[in-house]
Design an enzyme around this catalytic site. Structure first.
Site, PDB file in Angstrom:
ATOM      1  N   MET A  39       9.395   9.214  -3.143  1.00 47.96           N
ATOM      2  CA  MET A  39      10.567  10.712  -2.923  1.00 47.96           C
ATOM      3  C   MET A  39      11.324  10.022  -2.634  1.00 47.96           C
ATOM      4  O   MET A  39      12.496  10.699  -2.958  1.00 47.96           O
ATOM      5  CB  MET A  39       9.797  12.097  -1.956  1.00 47.96           C
ATOM      6  CG  MET A  39       9.003  12.195  -1.511  1.00 47.96           C
ATOM      7  SD  MET A  39       8.527  14.134  -0.677  1.00 47.96           S
ATOM      8  CE  MET A  39       9.523  13.270   0.577  1.00 47.96           C
ATOM      9  N   GLY A  45       9.382  -0.778   2.172  1.00 49.45           N
ATOM     10  CA  GLY A  45       7.999  -0.252   2.778  1.00 49.45           C
ATOM     11  C   GLY A  45       7.393   0.372   1.057  1.00 49.45           C
ATOM     12  O   GLY A  45       6.245  -0.261   0.339  1.00 49.45           O
ATOM     13  N   HIS A  46       8.486   1.116  -0.357  1.00 47.22           N
ATOM     14  CA  HIS A  46       7.785   1.676  -1.026  1.00 47.22           C
ATOM     15  C   HIS A  46       7.290   0.103  -2.081  1.00 47.22           C
ATOM     16  O   HIS A  46       7.122  -0.001  -3.074  1.00 47.22           O
ATOM     17  CB  HIS A  46       8.911   2.299  -1.632  1.00 47.22           C
ATOM     18  CG  HIS A  46       8.946   3.347  -0.969  1.00 47.22           C
ATOM     19  ND1 HIS A  46       9.760   3.505  -0.293  1.00 47.22           N
ATOM     20  CD2 HIS A  46       8.715   4.309  -0.822  1.00 47.22           C
ATOM     21  CE1 HIS A  46      10.177   4.872   0.439  1.00 47.22           C
ATOM     22  NE2 HIS A  46       9.104   5.491  -0.124  1.00 47.22           N
ATOM     23  N   LYS A 158       2.300   3.858   6.968  1.00 46.89           N
ATOM     24  CA  LYS A 158       2.691   4.315   8.511  1.00 46.89           C
ATOM     25  C   LYS A 158       2.485   6.307   7.743  1.00 46.89           C
ATOM     26  O   LYS A 158       2.930   6.351   8.948  1.00 46.89           O
ATOM     27  CB  LYS A 158       4.641   4.187   7.580  1.00 46.89           C
ATOM     28  CG  LYS A 158       5.827   4.933   9.122  1.00 46.89           C
ATOM     29  CD  LYS A 158       6.930   4.945   8.607  1.00 46.89           C
ATOM     30  CE  LYS A 158       7.022   5.928   7.553  1.00 46.89           C
ATOM     31  NZ  LYS A 158       7.474   6.819   7.987  1.00 46.89           N
ATOM     32  N   GLN A 162      -1.923  11.450   5.986  1.00 42.81           N
ATOM     33  CA  GLN A 162      -1.687  11.616   4.782  1.00 42.81           C
ATOM     34  C   GLN A 162      -2.572  10.677   3.866  1.00 42.81           C
ATOM     35  O   GLN A 162      -2.963  11.091   2.213  1.00 42.81           O
ATOM     36  CB  GLN A 162       0.398  11.564   4.018  1.00 42.81           C
ATOM     37  CG  GLN A 162      -0.022  11.676   2.703  1.00 42.81           C
ATOM     38  CD  GLN A 162       2.021  10.996   2.616  1.00 42.81           C
ATOM     39  OE1 GLN A 162       2.279  11.381   2.327  1.00 42.81           O
ATOM     40  NE2 GLN A 162       2.288  10.388   1.748  1.00 42.81           N
ATOM     41  N   VAL A 185       5.386  -1.757   6.730  1.00 47.03           N
ATOM     42  CA  VAL A 185       6.689  -2.641   6.667  1.00 47.03           C
ATOM     43  C   VAL A 185       7.526  -2.523   7.943  1.00 47.03           C
ATOM     44  O   VAL A 185       7.813  -0.995   7.660  1.00 47.03           O
ATOM     45  CB  VAL A 185       7.111  -2.687   5.248  1.00 47.03           C
ATOM     46  CG1 VAL A 185       8.520  -4.025   5.223  1.00 47.03           C
ATOM     47  CG2 VAL A 185       5.866  -3.636   4.752  1.00 47.03           C
ATOM     48  N   MET A 193       9.017   1.134   8.786  1.00 48.04           N
ATOM     49  CA  MET A 193      10.466   2.049   7.320  1.00 48.04           C
ATOM     50  C   MET A 193      10.475   2.404   7.080  1.00 48.04           C
ATOM     51  O   MET A 193       9.511   3.432   7.200  1.00 48.04           O
ATOM     52  CB  MET A 193      10.546   0.514   6.276  1.00 48.04           C
ATOM     53  CG  MET A 193      10.893  -1.125   7.039  1.00 48.04           C
ATOM     54  SD  MET A 193      11.383  -1.936   5.389  1.00 48.04           S
ATOM     55  CE  MET A 193      11.743  -3.561   6.121  1.00 48.04           C
TER      56      MET A 193
HETATM   57  O1  PAF Z   1       4.958   9.854   0.880  1.00 50.92           O
HETATM   58  C1  PAF Z   1       5.504  10.530   0.292  1.00 50.92           C
HETATM   59  O2  PAF Z   1       7.039   9.771   0.004  1.00 50.92           O
HETATM   60  C2  PAF Z   1       5.466  12.009  -0.607  1.00 50.92           C
HETATM   61  O3  PAF Z   1       4.601  12.288   0.431  1.00 50.92           O
HETATM   62  C3  PAF Z   1       4.564  11.636  -1.643  1.00 50.92           C
HETATM   63  C4  PAF Z   1       3.063  11.386  -1.185  1.00 50.92           C
HETATM   64  C5  PAF Z   1       5.076  11.007  -2.293  1.00 50.92           C
HETATM   65  C6  PAF Z   1       4.823  13.305  -2.267  1.00 50.92           C
HETATM   66  O4  PAF Z   1       5.192  14.110  -2.086  1.00 50.92           O
END
Ligand code: PAF
Length: 289
Positions: A39, A45-46, A158, A162, A185, A193
């Site tokens: 998002m 982390g990303h 994290k 999900q 991370v 993070m």
């Molecule tokens: O983890 C996230 O950033 C969101 O939940 C995702 C998986 C991108 C879905 O909108």
């Protein structure tokens, strides 16, 4: 063509165009497609997900879309950080091939109706208070899967619930996608993070690392005595947090990640998870025993 080329990174806003590109890559059959859904407000982390994806040496697609249907709190959605220019610079630096960054109407055009639900797991932990959250997540993730048609998709540990829910959706719906999870991370002081961390007040940022400290104490308690019961670990962790002025605890749970059950005595495969509010910011964290 609605795309704009920024160095080697191509920014795509049209779902149709993104799908055509992915289909063409898949048809050629030479390269695998890796997807990192986000998002935005990208942090290390990303980027660790992207770096892991890069090891496959295929095509990497990152998506940035702040998905309104997964926010159960309007204010949280309004305040969700958006840092697209910085994000693009980070993605270029790390070497991503495509950024899919659609507008709201592109993902949810007028008349949109469909939702996907992982019916049991969505009600536990974060889902107990964030009603509708996981339906929003699974719906958008399935849609992003259909648009980007990946071989692999990467998710951080994290958001453990999900991750478990997405794996379940992929299994239940026979999606030909391998879900790959990446460890949390952390900042130098231990704080996991999160895009939300930048919204913490100075005072909250100071005590936030104690969330992780508490989790490591709980794990140490288990390591010292692996017969210790779940109830005792949770009680001691609550006492520790309250001694540190961390009082707004939404949950502390120990789960078996295979089936999201709650063991009475933990095992090394189990995780301890917490959701805690510091001021108005809700943070989650977890640790494997
Ligand atoms: O983890 C996230 O950033 C969101 O939940 C995702 C998986 C991108 C879905 O909108």
């Amino acid at each position: 063509m609605k795309s704009k080329k920024i160095n080697s990174l191509k920014v795509i806003t049209s779902a149709n165009e993104m799908q055509k590109i992915s289909l063409a890559i898949r048809r050629k059959g030479k390269k695998k497609v890796s997807l990192v859904p986000t998002m935005g407000a990208l942090h290390d982390g990303h980027l660790s997900l992207v770096r892991k994806a890069k090891k496959k040496d295929g095509i990497i697609i990152v998506t940035i879309f702040i998905n309104p249907i997964q926010f159960n709190n309007k204010k949280d959605l309004e305040k969700y950080p958006s840092t697209i220019k910085k994000d693009i610079a980070k993605l270029e630096e790390v070497g991503v091939d495509y950024l899919f960054a659609p507008k709201l109407e592109e993902v949810y055009p007028k008349g949109y109706q469909t939702k996907v639900s992982v019916t049991d797991f969505k009600n536990h932990l974060c889902g107990a208070t964030r009603v509708g959250h996981f339906d929003g997540v699974t719906s958008v993730v399935l849609k992003l899967f259909n648009i980007t048609i990946p071989d692999y998709s990467y998710f951080g540990e994290k958001d453990l619930q999900q991750l478990i829910i997405i794996k379940q959706m992929v299994k239940d719906l026979n999606l030909p996608i391998k879900v790959i999870s990446i460890p949390i991370v952390r900042e130098k002081d231990g704080l996991a993070m999160s895009s939300r961390n930048i919204r913490l007040s100075k005072k909250a940022r100071k005590i936030a690392p104690l969330i992780y400290k508490g989790l490591t104490r709980a794990r140490d308690e288990f390591k010292k005595n692996n017969k210790v019961i779940t109830k005792k670990i949770i009680k001691n962790l609550r006492t520790y947090y309250s001694s540190k002025n961390i009082t707004c605890i939404e949950y502390i749970k120990i789960i078996n990640p295979k089936d999201l059950s709650y063991p009475l005595t933990p095992d090394t495969k189990d995780y301890i998870l917490v959701a805690i509010k510091l001021g108005s910011i809700r943070l989650i964290d977890n640790l494997k025993f």
